[in-house]
Design a protein around this motif. Structure first.
Motif, mmCIF file in Angstrom:
data_model
loop_
_atom_site.group_PDB
_atom_site.id
_atom_site.type_symbol
_atom_site.label_atom_id
_atom_site.label_comp_id
_atom_site.label_asym_id
_atom_site.label_seq_id
_atom_site.Cartn_x
_atom_site.Cartn_y
_atom_site.Cartn_z
ATOM 1 N N SER A 1 -6.296 -3.302 -0.133
ATOM 2 C CA SER A 1 -5.007 -2.910 0.426
ATOM 3 C C SER A 1 -3.850 -3.739 -0.103
ATOM 4 C CB SER A 1 -5.048 -3.012 1.959
ATOM 5 O OG SER A 1 -5.353 -4.343 2.355
ATOM 6 N N VAL A 2 -4.094 -4.928 -0.610
ATOM 7 C CA VAL A 2 -2.995 -5.770 -1.087
ATOM 8 C C VAL A 2 -2.963 -5.882 -2.603
ATOM 9 C CG1 VAL A 2 -2.911 -7.117 1.032
ATOM 10 C CG2 VAL A 2 -4.334 -7.912 -0.836
ATOM 11 N N LEU B 1 -6.756 3.945 9.461
ATOM 12 C CA LEU B 1 -7.167 3.331 10.729
ATOM 13 C C LEU B 1 -8.047 2.107 10.488
ATOM 14 C CD1 LEU B 1 -7.888 6.402 13.040
ATOM 15 C CD2 LEU B 1 -5.941 4.832 13.104
ATOM 16 N N GLU B 2 -8.869 2.123 9.430
ATOM 17 C CA GLU B 2 -9.662 0.934 9.088
ATOM 18 C C GLU B 2 -8.752 -0.233 8.729
ATOM 19 O OE1 GLU B 2 -12.253 2.057 5.964
ATOM 20 O OE2 GLU B 2 -13.711 3.047 7.261
ATOM 21 N N LEU B 3 -7.699 0.040 7.964
ATOM 22 C CA LEU B 3 -6.753 -1.019 7.599
ATOM 23 C C LEU B 3 -5.994 -1.503 8.827
ATOM 24 C CD1 LEU B 3 -5.361 -2.709 5.449
ATOM 25 C CD2 LEU B 3 -3.810 -0.800 5.016
ATOM 26 N N LEU B 4 -5.653 -0.589 9.734
ATOM 27 C CA LEU B 4 -4.978 -0.987 10.971
ATOM 28 C C LEU B 4 -5.854 -1.928 11.788
ATOM 29 C CD1 LEU B 4 -2.822 -0.756 13.225
ATOM 30 C CD2 LEU B 4 -4.053 1.272 14.035
ATOM 31 N N LEU C 1 -6.779 -9.022 -12.012
ATOM 32 C CA LEU C 1 -6.670 -8.724 -10.589
ATOM 33 C C LEU C 1 -7.746 -7.723 -10.193
ATOM 34 C CD1 LEU C 1 -5.001 -9.051 -7.989
ATOM 35 C CD2 LEU C 1 -3.491 -7.241 -8.804
ATOM 36 N N THR C 2 -8.553 -8.082 -9.178
ATOM 37 C CA THR C 2 -9.615 -7.183 -8.730
ATOM 38 C C THR C 2 -9.780 -7.287 -7.218
ATOM 39 O OG1 THR C 2 -11.871 -6.437 -9.211
ATOM 40 C CG2 THR C 2 -11.540 -8.804 -8.986
ATOM 41 N N SER C 3 -10.693 -6.487 -6.674
ATOM 42 C CA SER C 3 -10.901 -6.445 -5.225
ATOM 43 C C SER C 3 -12.264 -7.028 -4.867
ATOM 44 C CB SER C 3 -10.816 -5.002 -4.719
ATOM 45 O OG SER C 3 -11.915 -4.251 -5.198
ATOM 46 N N TYR C 4 -12.464 -7.301 -3.575
ATOM 47 C CA TYR C 4 -13.761 -7.807 -3.119
ATOM 48 C C TYR C 4 -14.852 -6.757 -3.331
ATOM 49 C CZ TYR C 4 -11.586 -11.924 -1.015
ATOM 50 O OH TYR C 4 -10.921 -13.094 -0.823
ATOM 51 N N VAL D 1 4.267 -4.333 2.846
ATOM 52 C CA VAL D 1 3.696 -2.996 2.703
ATOM 53 C C VAL D 1 2.208 -3.138 2.405
ATOM 54 C CG1 VAL D 1 3.717 -0.842 1.413
ATOM 55 C CG2 VAL D 1 5.861 -2.047 1.844
ATOM 56 N N LEU D 2 1.380 -2.573 3.280
ATOM 57 C CA LEU D 2 -0.067 -2.591 3.078
ATOM 58 C C LEU D 2 -0.507 -1.215 2.584
ATOM 59 C CD1 LEU D 2 -1.234 -4.508 6.289
ATOM 60 C CD2 LEU D 2 -0.721 -5.423 4.029
ATOM 61 N N TYR D 3 -1.391 -1.196 1.607
ATOM 62 C CA TYR D 3 -1.834 0.058 0.994
ATOM 63 C C TYR D 3 -3.282 0.354 1.403
ATOM 64 C CZ TYR D 3 2.244 -0.555 -2.025
ATOM 65 O OH TYR D 3 3.507 -0.725 -2.506
#
Length: 924
Positions: free
Chosen positions: A606-607, A823-826, A642-645, A755-757
């Motif tokens: 998300s970031v 909703l998961e990010l929330l 830059l990568t994600s978990y 801003v979260l994506y």
């Protein structure tokens, strides 16, 4: 009443000795009497009664108590059939003679043979037996009789008669039916026969030379034979009748067993080769070009074994790339549309061309539709045409080769047709990788060169690289052939210092130290004596002021400057760091200020966009590579990868095998559980400087603390935390920096916006694309025609809803509640905010989305208050939330809570779906 208005008039009575369409539909039995009646239908206008021009035709079989009407009524039996049966049963049915006092006129459809060709005429037979060729429009004649303009008895017609009339008018207008002589008898063009026969198929009978015949529109094919001949194979074409056929007409019709049928049209190519003997060298053309047409247009019989075998082969594109030895910088390209690998045949000017061989064993079955797709793609993607030569020079040639390779690979992967690039110039214009600087230092100075990644030998000249870089070019030619990418990010960052050090003319201590520091910074090699000198000059004098990056595009606040100095000191000492500043204090910016060498950044999905924006905004000189998605590729020359978990878990072997200069874990609480797969992989990463960023308290559980320190400083806390609290604090204190907002409040802006994506899952992406595809063309068409924008707004609304939760879109709802990506990010964001002690407002414009948020809050056992347009006791809800012991979460609709409301308890605001009006959002 309706039945009384229907009048049944007998047209004709006959015994059915052949099966017409209606008779077949009603259990036809030969020799049964069929009564055919016309039912007069009247209509009234201005007080007068008129008979309609077309009267329904009713067929009745009394012996079966069955019947049929050709009207369009969906009710069975229809009112016309009922009227006819009642009239017959009660003797009320009258003939045309009874009604009008005379025998009715009749329409006859008459064919005749004229010099071996088929002619046609439509005849009107009067009650007295006189015949009149009807050359004018039937519609005009019937209309004239009905209105009284034409003095003649009425003609009993059915709707099929008007279909024939329409077909005749069409054929005459197109010149396919010629009129000759006073009778108007028309000799039919072969193309007209199929059209006319199709219109006559519902007419019970026609006449041919005075005899009744039936019309069938299904064509009869001519017979073709391929048989052995002394010198090859001969094509014999029989445009003659078989034993069962009665008569053949030269303009393309056949009379067989009392049925007139059209003869299949034959292409000119077949007629041209009739009775032709094909030699062996012509077999390829015969099988590839002529045989498919013969099979399509004739009844083909193959009586030879000499012909080569046919096989379905996918067409493909071959790009031939060559260069003239006298002009090695020039690339010459020609595209060829071929079949087979290796090549069997090539399409040239619309025909298959076979290479000169004694005999071809396999002939491809052409797929002309696929050929056209390839030709269109070749022109749109590469601007090439088959068999046309195009020339490119220098970098233009390299770029074209790269585009060609990409297109060929995409086509091969998508269609499994092995298109390819051939020729001697491919290697000469291929991009073999990116150049890597080779930096070496000693007491005598610095040496620099560039080599291809994975090699140690110099493959291009330093001066040539610098010249190309100054011109803004991306590629340089290699000494041993091919091209390589210029390390532009590295040069952008280091060129000034590199040129300054290369310009040194004396080996002073200061210059030697700068050489050593530069080599250290860029990962270059230095001699042992220079390494000792650097260590002596680097004697510790406290935390030094760090030099900020030259490409930094930001003004640091005092607390951020201290953080950068601290991080840079730990990096230079070879230690790890944990930056745990409160949310909004700029942890990302501080980390970017100390990035050196090849850096890996791992962050939640998300970031990732936020990181990408901040790297480009704060450190534009760094070469950034986003290692994410299906087409991800690890770039060894990138300053920041830059990568994600999630990708870290998927590509564990690849990422842990790399030796990174620096590794940054953002939202490092992701590895707080040392038994999780994510934490175990993070502990395996190899890097010179490791930095963990988190805004979540890290000292709540000792196990969480151990896992994060096992990443930044492996072994510092042993196998597991076992020290006393004081000893633990002493060990970790130098490596942790945590500042709260209240400590630096005077320096902070009024508010911090983030801003979260959220990334749509597979089902959400499918729903999104379905709505987009279904509405885009319609919306564009409406807007281009000057229509309202409401359709576009409706489409945008549905797309925004599916991004929130598919169940918000009518028709996409699921029976059971499931978490959407948003909703998961929330849930993740909310749990972090509550863990930090914050109170939170959650806004949405849709109350139905708030219902789903309620389910999330209930599932994680979070107490909350709700305020929307249906809330009756607003004051009570607000006071409950504002109270000290009230819930720390309130969910609100934008309309109900966006204005006229003050909630001082909350310090975090989450807007789930951006509103059309920014002012309303700002107020919230």
């Amino acid at each position: 009443m309706a039945l009384a208005r229907e009048k049944a008039v007998i047209i004709d009575t006959y015994r059915d000795t052949h099966k017409d369409t209606h008779r077949d539909a009603h259990k036809a039995k030969n020799q049964e009497t069929e009564w055919i009646l016309r039912v007069k239908v009247t209509s009234q206008a201005q007080g007068q009664t008129y008979n309609k021009v077309v009267s329904p035709r009713v067929s009745v079989w009394p012996e079966e108590d069955d019947g049929h009407c050709d009207c369009d009524s969906r009710v069975e039996p229809c009112i016309h059939l009922v009227a006819a049966v009642v009239a017959l049963k009660n003797g009320w049915a009258r003939s045309q003679e009874d009604v009008e006092g005379t025998q009715p006129s009749r329409l006859l459809y008459r064919f005749s043979s004229r010099e071996g060709a088929l002619a046609f005429e439509r005849v009107l037979l009067s009650p007295t037996g006189e015949e009149q060729v009807l050359a004018s429009s039937l519609v005009g004649l019937i209309g004239g009789i009905g209105s009284g303009r034409i003095a003649a008895p009425s003609i009993p017609v059915i709707r099929e008669d008007f279909k024939v009339d329409q077909a005749i008018s069409q054929l005459v207008a197109q010149g396919l039916m010629a009129h000759s002589g006073p009778t108007g008898r028309g000799v039919l063009d072969q193309r007209a026969i199929s059209i006319l026969f199709a219109s006559l198929k519902e007419i019970p009978t026609a006449q041919l030379d005075g005899k009744e015949v039936s019309i069938h529109p299904q064509s009869v094919k001519s017979q073709a034979i391929l048989e052995d001949s002394p010198h090859g194979v001969r094509l014999i074409l029989h445009q003659r009748l078989s034993a069962s056929e009665d008569q053949y007409f030269s303009n393309g019709a056949v009379l067989s067993a009392g049925k007139l049928r059209p003869l299949q049209l034959i292409s000119r190519i077949i007629r041209d080769f009739a009775d032709h003997e094909f030699k062996e060298h012509e077999f390829s053309t015969l099988v590839a070009e002529l045989l498919p047409v013969l099979e399509r247009e004739t009844d083909l019989e193959i009586r030879t074994q000499k012909l080569p075998h046919r096989q379905k082969v996918v067409p493909r594109i071959v790009l031939e790339m060559d260069r003239d030895p006298s002009r090695p910088e020039e690339l010459e390209v020609m595209a060829r549309l071929v079949y087979g690998a290796p090549l069997i045949a090539e399409v040239i000017e619309g025909h298959l061309n076979f290479p000169p061989k004694e005999q071809v064993a396999v002939i491809p079955i052409r797929d002309e539709a696929a050929e056209q797709v390839l030709i269109r793609e070749l022109q749109s993607e590469l601007h090439l045409k088959p068999r046309h030569r195009v020339k490119f020079t220098g970098i233009e040639a390299v770029d074209f080769l790269k585009r060609s390779q990409l297109w060929i690979n995409q086509r091969t992967n998508q269609w499994a047709n092995a298109s390819e690039i051939q020729g001697t110039a491919v290697q000469a214009f291929s991009v073999r990788g990116e150049l890597v600087p080779q930096i070496n230092g000693g007491r005598e100075g610095l040496s620099a060169s560039f080599s291809l990644s994975g090699t140690t030998a110099s493959t291009t000249e330093l001066g040539r690289v610098l010249t190309a870089w100054r011109k803004g070019e991306d590629l340089v030619p290699l000494l041993e052939g091919g091209w390589a990418r210029i390390p532009k990010a590295w040069l952008n960052h280091h060129i000034d210092r590199l040129e300054a050090i290369l310009a040194f003319r004396n080996p002073s201590l200061l210059n030697q130290f700068q050489v050593a520091e530069f080599c250290k910074e860029v990962g270059g090699e230095i001699t042992a004596d220079l390494s000792r000198l650097r260590d002596q000059l680097s004697e510790f004098r406290g935390i030094p002021e760090q030099k900020l990056p030259d490409d930094l595009k930001a003004e640091l606040r005092p607390y951020q400057r201290l953080g950068v100095n601290w991080l840079g000191f730990l990096r230079d000492c070879g230690l790890g760091a944990l930056l745990a500043d409160d949310m909004g204090l700029g942890k990302t910016l501080q980390a970017l200020c100390v990035v050196k060498g090849r850096t890996l950044v791992v962050a939640p999905t998300s970031v990732l966009p936020t990181w990408e924006d901040q790297v480009r905004g704060f450190r534009p000189g760094l070469k950034l590579s986003v290692y994410y998605g299906f087409t991800r590729r690890l770039e060894s020359s990138a300053d920041i990868t830059l990568t994600s978990y999630g990708i870290l878990r998927q590509d564990r072997g690849l990422l842990t095998a790399e030796n990174w200069d620096m590794i940054i874990l953002d939202e490092a609480q992701q590895i707080k559980n040392p038994e999780s797969q994510t934490a175990k992989i993070a502990h395996e990463l190899k890097g010179q400087f490791k930095l963990a960023l988190t805004g979540t308290p890290i000292e709540n559980r000792l196990e969480d603390l151990w896992s994060q320190f096992q990443f930044i400083q492996p072994g510092l806390l042993g196998e597991r935390v076992s020290d006393s609290v004081d000893e633990l604090r002493r060990k970790i204190k130098p490596l942790i920096l945590r500042r709260m907002k209240k400590e630096v409040a005077p320096e902070l802006p009024e508010k911090t916006e983030t801003v979260l994506y959220s990334v749509l899952n597979e089902k959400e992406q499918s729903a999104y694309l379905t709505i987009l595809t279904a509405t885009r063309e319609k919306v564009v068409r409406e807007l281009e025609s000057g229509g309202s924008v409401m359709g576009a707004l409706e489409a945008l609304l549905r797309l925004r809803q599916v991004c929130a939760h598919p169940s918000l879109v009518p028709g996409l709802g699921e029976k059971e509640f499931t978490l959407s990506s948003k909703l998961e990010l929330l849930q993740e964001t909310l749990e972090e905010s509550l863990a930090l002690g914050h109170s939170v407002l959650i806004f949405s414009q849709w109350t139905s989305f708030l219902d789903l948020v309620e389910k999330v809050l209930n599932s994680i056992k979070v107490e909350f208050a709700r305020l929307d347009g249906m809330t009756q006791n607003r004051a009570e809800v607000i006071n409950r939330f504002q109270s000290v012991d009230g819930p720390r979460v309130m969910i609100l609709s934008l309309k109900a809570g966006g204005v006229g409301l003050t909630l001082t308890k909350a310090d975090h605001v989450i807007i789930l779906d951006p509103w059309w009006n920014p002012a309303t959002e700002d107020q919230a």
